[in-house]
Design a protein around this motif. Structure first.
Motif, mmCIF file in Angstrom:
data_model
loop_
_atom_site.group_PDB
_atom_site.id
_atom_site.type_symbol
_atom_site.label_atom_id
_atom_site.label_comp_id
_atom_site.label_asym_id
_atom_site.label_seq_id
_atom_site.Cartn_x
_atom_site.Cartn_y
_atom_site.Cartn_z
ATOM 1 N N ILE A 88 -36.455 20.328 52.796
ATOM 2 C CA ILE A 88 -37.845 20.793 53.044
ATOM 3 C C ILE A 88 -38.882 20.239 52.175
ATOM 4 O O ILE A 88 -38.479 19.700 51.096
ATOM 5 C CB ILE A 88 -37.824 22.027 52.910
ATOM 6 C CG1 ILE A 88 -36.715 22.822 53.713
ATOM 7 C CG2 ILE A 88 -39.079 22.886 53.044
ATOM 8 C CD1 ILE A 88 -36.985 22.595 55.291
ATOM 9 N N SER A 108 -38.835 22.511 59.060
ATOM 10 C CA SER A 108 -37.948 21.315 58.739
ATOM 11 C C SER A 108 -38.252 20.087 59.638
ATOM 12 O O SER A 108 -37.994 18.724 59.419
ATOM 13 C CB SER A 108 -36.452 21.643 59.171
ATOM 14 O OG SER A 108 -36.179 22.137 60.520
ATOM 15 N N ARG A 118 -34.758 24.835 48.613
ATOM 16 C CA ARG A 118 -34.550 24.527 49.926
ATOM 17 C C ARG A 118 -34.207 22.889 49.987
ATOM 18 O O ARG A 118 -35.261 22.277 50.218
ATOM 19 C CB ARG A 118 -35.732 25.044 50.720
ATOM 20 C CG ARG A 118 -36.209 26.378 50.479
ATOM 21 C CD ARG A 118 -37.442 26.754 51.303
ATOM 22 N NE ARG A 118 -37.791 28.069 51.195
ATOM 23 C CZ ARG A 118 -37.596 29.311 51.704
ATOM 24 N NH1 ARG A 118 -36.708 29.059 52.770
ATOM 25 N NH2 ARG A 118 -37.895 30.531 51.333
ATOM 26 N N GLN A 152 -40.010 15.751 58.237
ATOM 27 C CA GLN A 152 -39.299 14.833 57.234
ATOM 28 C C GLN A 152 -39.854 13.654 56.745
ATOM 29 O O GLN A 152 -39.639 12.689 57.033
ATOM 30 C CB GLN A 152 -37.843 14.716 58.070
ATOM 31 C CG GLN A 152 -36.845 15.597 58.358
ATOM 32 C CD GLN A 152 -36.291 16.415 57.266
ATOM 33 O OE1 GLN A 152 -35.852 15.783 56.275
ATOM 34 N NE2 GLN A 152 -36.725 17.456 56.727
#
Length: 285
Positions: A254, A199, A251, A202
């Motif tokens: 992600i 994660s 997700r 980004q």
């Protein structure tokens, strides 16, 4: 996708306003990126990366490339200047005069490189465009003191520490390879064996086409291309993961990349594309 930044209304006309996988990055994203300092990553810098009009990319070579070979630039298939390749479409040998801003280690633009053709482009199974330039690796090295980034020709490994290097934003994103996705589906496109980031990466609009670099080796293991923005299921800008049994996982937040280890097997002496080579698994026209 980690959308290319569409610079003009003309580009929107080419790609189609409804083609959300590569919609424009927002002004807010731009402001955030401009204010954010790049993480301090000693093992990775910007040398050899490039900025496009709406995306990121890198000057790449293969393990067997020669210094006298015409240099290549890699970015995403959805960054192609003539619009997104359709599902199932493969483009080879298309004329191009696209230019790229070459960056040095500190992200300063030191020169302009120019393509003479699109060697290969597709959004089927993977999301990649490879341009052939009008100059060689040796000339780039002698003119700017910059070497091309080498594509790793073996499958990446889960847990590897990586850095996504955006020449467009002059910004890096550090994280790890979280795992691999059997099928990644976004709108009409499906990609195979995609890289899923942890994660911490980004990525934003304009990072499309950034090289994903193994911090330990400095080699390129993937090309950054997409992320689930809003929690949507298999829609534009909201890719979903599909396993071998057809089960879907979403997700939100992600991001993903497409592996590049299989590309070197499709190029022969002189950096010439040959999709008939033994071991070449890239989609064919």
């Amino acid at each position: 996708m980690n959308k290319p930044l569409l610079a003009t209304l003309a580009t929107l006309v080419i790609t189609g306003a409804g083609m959300a996988p590569a919609a424009a990055a927002t002004a807010a994203e731009g402001a955030t990126a401009a204010k954010s300092a790049a993480p301090s990553i000693k093992a990775v810098n910007f040398a050899g990366t490039v900025s496009l009009s709406n995306c990121s990319g890198s000057v790449i070579r293969f393990p067997n490339s020669a210094d006298s070979d015409p240099a290549l630039v890699m970015t995403n298939g959805h960054c192609l200047e003539t619009g997104f390749p359709e599902p199932g479409e493969v483009i080879v040998g298309q004329s191009s005069s696209r230019t790229f801003g070459l960056l040095n280690s500190s992200a300063t633009r030191v020169g302009t490189l120019r393509a003479d053709k699109v060697a290969y482009s597709t959004m089927t199974d993977t999301d990649v465009t490879i341009y052939q330039l009008t100059t060689t690796y040796a000339k780039i090295k002698s003119s700017y003191g910059i070497s091309a980034l080498t594509l790793q020709d073996t499958h990446p490994v889960a847990g590897t520490a990586i850095t996504v290097v955006s020449g467009y934003w002059k910004r890096t994103y550090a994280c790890n390879i979280d795992g691999f996705v059997y099928r990644l589906k976004e709108g009409g496109w499906t990609w195979k064996d995609s890289v899923r980031y942890t994660s911490a990466c980004q990525t934003i609009g304009g990072t499309s086409g950034s090289p994903v670099i193994d911090n330990a080796t400095g080699k390129v293991v993937a090309v950054n291309n997409t992320g689930n923005e809003d929690g949507g299921r298999c829609t534009d800008n909201n890719p979903c993961e599909v396993d071998a049994g057809g089960n879907v996982t979403v997700r939100e937040g992600i991001n993903y990349a497409e592996e590049t280890y299989n590309i070197p097997a499709c190029f022969t002496t002189g950096n010439k594309l040959d999709l008939t080579l033994s071991g070449c698994t890239l989609p064919k026209p």
